[in-house]
Design an enzyme around this catalytic site. Structure first.
Site, mmCIF file in Angstrom:
data_model
loop_
_atom_site.group_PDB
_atom_site.id
_atom_site.type_symbol
_atom_site.label_atom_id
_atom_site.label_comp_id
_atom_site.label_asym_id
_atom_site.label_seq_id
_atom_site.Cartn_x
_atom_site.Cartn_y
_atom_site.Cartn_z
ATOM 1 N N ASP A 46 91.312 88.997 -29.027
ATOM 2 C CA ASP A 46 90.098 88.661 -28.271
ATOM 3 C C ASP A 46 90.472 88.327 -26.828
ATOM 4 O OD1 ASP A 46 87.439 88.190 -27.801
ATOM 5 O OD2 ASP A 46 87.458 86.142 -28.539
ATOM 6 N N SER B 12 80.952 80.541 -28.833
ATOM 7 C CA SER B 12 80.039 80.979 -29.885
ATOM 8 C C SER B 12 80.194 80.168 -31.164
ATOM 9 C CB SER B 12 80.259 82.460 -30.186
ATOM 10 O OG SER B 12 81.617 82.698 -30.495
ATOM 11 N N GLY C 151 81.910 76.997 -31.270
ATOM 12 C CA GLY C 151 82.120 75.575 -31.047
ATOM 13 C C GLY C 151 81.995 75.226 -29.580
#
Length: 753
Positions: free
Chosen positions: A388, A236, A238
């Site tokens: 994440d 999202s 890079g």
């Protein structure tokens, strides 16, 4: 998972061929597959460890994934060459940090002032967002009104993913966050949103290579000897290229999307403006949406600083890379900047691609267990954790390790919360729901002005059912979903760190459930919790252990036995760390130690069980026709009962032998544990000479012999009382016999008359 399609050899972008490069290809003509998840040439590597440093042998193919070596956990003194390399890397790291000028940071007030001066940009972007999501909401509403909501959900979910992708990186990040929230999104949406973690739109390679040269201040050919002409993955924020440094090391190069800071800033400004209005006018919300947006925005802006991500990766390695099953790629600081991150190349398979993992002979459940143990250490030991952990950031390496990727979004658990979570588990085991409710203060779930008494019945109603359920019915998601329903009724505000770690454990359990429907993350987490409770020297966890073992003024041997059994399953369980705190607890000279009477009482019971239990067992095994047996038989019955050589009841014998057997099991678990050394008991001999130990021993001996004396006196009194009753009964029978004889004689005389 199918292998990515090769893109040919790595070649340089619009530059003359450097030395050793023929045309656009490498001099060796060996093409490098552009797949970040390939497992090629794993068997040809020759990599060795020295301490925690990785040294590539001359015939090594890649400087990645050293084989598992448990000896690597033992710190070793660095050789001069390694020390020089370490100092050089420190200098390179400091240079990268110094070059990180004015990194992107989130400031809501600055964004407000900035975009108040750009009304055209605000209006234009607002129309885009409303056109994308507003029309989608209208379509879903129509489906609901016409009764087609379930029927068309899969189609709508795909449409939702496409719309988020079209709206750009900010909404892709939102979708990624939603993809691991089964409490918010139905399954078809979860399945679609997971695709946001792969195959996102790429920006031009020319822009990417220009960003690399601008960020590092050098031409591309001076940094890399080769690089893939197209990205091998897009995220999202890079996209990633595979490259080779000038020394031959193969690396992954992450390049940030152009102008992404401004685009995300505008989106977050608009989203936050909307949540401010919602918070102001919707009174039914118990959580501040603006606060959630601010926290999310802060983390997204941190992800935009690749130097910070590199530091996060190294900190993660320092804290958790000591485990041989965990792999963290190294950072190459000379080729990294705020918008460019060059890291060690990792061959591996995404943890969600379980068919490929199984085909490689790897154990997905073991990998998930490694992830759970690492997550628990992140949450409860050091507090620094990966925020994440979607399947795209977890790889199974060819040698069976779990590789963590993407350290842009990290979070921290406050120290008070780490201990509060363990205390919460202790209170749950004890079913102390009042204490559980008070834990929410320490966890920052509740403001201290909130009265928790009304919450206690709701907790009791939910957890009583949970604790009574069979293990097969109990999983992490069941508890989090059920507890979420309870918390929704009260003014709880779940902190961001807690939601993120719950997401991590839920993701890991979900991955395991595909392979084993009976997998339970809580069962895998219990050994870790047991080890921490038994071995952690912190005062708060010492108190938690005491609270768990002492309940209603009684020592729970069964709980200690269970803790030792489960804690012993941990690879780093150290029995010596269990014994020393117990010794300190027993010999505590603190006058305010409220446990001292209970400890002394339990030690007396222990001595009683061991000594008298041994006498019982010995007496049972003693042959009948022996001099010792005859000698013991000559001991008066009250004394035999006092020593339990001849129990007055089977219940007395049963209780003493049961306690003795449990104590022996606990000792067997302790003495057979990893790290146990009889020498650890030597301090007891030294302590025996100290005043407090002698005083403790005197108190135990006094209480023990007092109990024996009391038992003997009781048995004598009982025996005498029984004899008196028997004598009285015999005398009564004599009188009755005389009266009966007289009555019969009178009757006979009357008959004769």
């Amino acid at each position: 998972m199918s292998s990515p399609t090769p893109v040919g050899v790595m070649r340089l972008h619009s530059t003359p061929a450097p030395k050793g490069v023929v045309g656009k290809g490498l001099s060796s003509r060996r093409g490098l597959k552009a797949g970040v998840f390939l497992q090629s040439r794993a068997s040809s590597r020759s990599i060795s460890r020295q301490g925690h440093k990785v040294r590539v042998s001359p015939n090594a193919a890649l400087a990645t994934n050293p084989p598992i070596d448990t000896k690597a956990d033992t710190p070793q003194k660095l050789r001069p060459a390694e020390a020089d390399a370490s100092r050089l890397k420190d200098q390179q790291r400091q240079a990268a940090i110094a070059a990180c000028i004015d990194p992107p940071t989130y400031n809501a007030e600055k964004l407000r002032k900035k975009y108040n001066r750009q009304p055209l940009s605000v209006v234009g972007r607002s129309l885009e967002i409303f056109g994308g999501l507003g029309s989608f909401g209208a379509v879903v509403l129509m489906d609901k009104l016409t009764g087609n909501l379930e029927k068309k959900m899969s189609t709508r979910a795909k449409d939702f993913r496409i719309r988020l992708t079209q709206l750009g990186p900010t909404f892709i990040k939102v979708g990624q966050a939603l993809s691991t929230r089964p409490d918010l999104m139905p399954k078809p949406y979860l399945d679609e949103l997971t695709e946001l973690q792969d195959a996102l739109p790429c920006f031009s390679d020319r822009q990417a290579f220009d960003t690399i040269e601008a960020g590092l201040g050098r031409p591309l050919e001076e940094i890399y000897s080769a690089i893939t002409p197209s990205p091998i993955a897009a995220a999202s924020l890079g996209q990633v290229y595979k490259a080779r440094l000038m020394d031959g090391t193969e690396v992954a190069v992450k390049v940030q999307r152009p102008n992404i800071v401004n685009g995300i800033g505008l989106d977050l400004y608009l989203v936050r403006t909307g949540t401010v209005l919602v918070d102001k006018y919707v009174s039914s919300l118990t959580t501040s949406l603006t606060g959630l947006v601010d926290d999310f925005a802060m983390r997204v802006f941190e992800e935009l600083n690749y130097v910070k991500e590199g530091l996060n990766a190294e900190r993660f390695q320092d804290l958790y890379g000591d485990r041989p099953e965990v792999f963290v790629p190294g950072i190459h600081w000379t080729a990294s900047s705020t918008k460019v991150l060059t890291m060690e190349w990792v061959d591996g398979i995404k943890l969600s691609d379980q068919e490929t993992i199984a085909a490689q002979g790897l154990d997905i459940l073991h990998l998930v267990d490694v992830g759970i143990q690492c997550s628990l250490r992140q949450l409860l030991e050091h507090g620094f954790f990966h925020a994440d952990p979607h399947p795209g950031n977890l790889l199974a390496t060819p040698d069976g390790r779990l590789a963590f990727l993407d350290f842009g979004m990290m979070s921290e658990t406050p120290p008070t919360a780490r201990y509060a979570i363990i205390n919460h588990v202790v209170h749950l085991v004890n079913r102390d729901y009042e204490a559980m409710a008070r834990d929410y203060y320490e966890l920052d779930f509740l403001d201290r002005s909130v009265d928790v008494r009304p919450i206690v019945p709701a907790l009791a109603a939910f957890f009583d059912d949970v604790l009574d359920a069979s293990v097969s019915d109990l999983n992490f998601k069941t508890i989090t979903d059920g507890l979420g329903a309870v918390l929704y009724e009260y003014p709880f505000n779940v902190p961001a760190y807690y939601a993120l770690i719950l997401r991590s454990l839920t993701v890991l359990e979900g991955l395991a459930l595909f392979t084993d429907p009976n997998f339970k993350v809580l069962a895998k987490a219990y050994p870790y919790m047991a080890r921490r409770l038994l071995t952690d020297p912190s005062p708060k966890l010492r108190d938690a252990l005491q609270e768990l073992l002492f309940e209603n003024d009684e020592f729970r041997w069964a709980r200690l036995e269970n803790l030792l059994r489960e804690g012993g399953k941990e690879s780093d369980f150290d029995a010596t760390k269990v014994i020393q705190p117990l010794i300190a607890l027993v010999l505590s000279d603190d006058e305010e130690n409220s446990l001292r009477p209970m400890v002394e009482k339990e030690v007396v019971r222990l001595v009683e069980a061991l000594t008298i239990g041994a006498l019982i067992e010995g007496a049972k095994k003693l042959p009948v026709d022996t001099q010792l047996h005859n000698l013991l038989s000559s001991i008066p019955a009250p004394v035999q009962s006092a020593l339990v050589l001849k129990p007055r009841s089977l219940q007395d014998e049963k209780e003493i032998l049961a306690l003795r057997e449990q104590i022996m099991r606990v000792w067997a678990l302790l003495s057979s544990s990893k790290g146990f050394d009889p020498a650890v008991l030597q301090p007891l001999l030294q302590l025996a000479r100290e005043k407090q130990a002698q005083q403790f021993g005197n108190r135990i001996a006094t209480r023990f012999f007092t109990r024996l004396t009391a038992r003997a006196v009781r048995e004598v009194l009982i025996s005498n009382s029984a004899a008196d009753k028997k004598a009285a009964a015999g005398k009564g029978e004599g009188l009755m016999s005389t009266a009966s004889a007289a009555s019969l004689s009178s009757g006979a005389q009357a008959a004769r008359v």
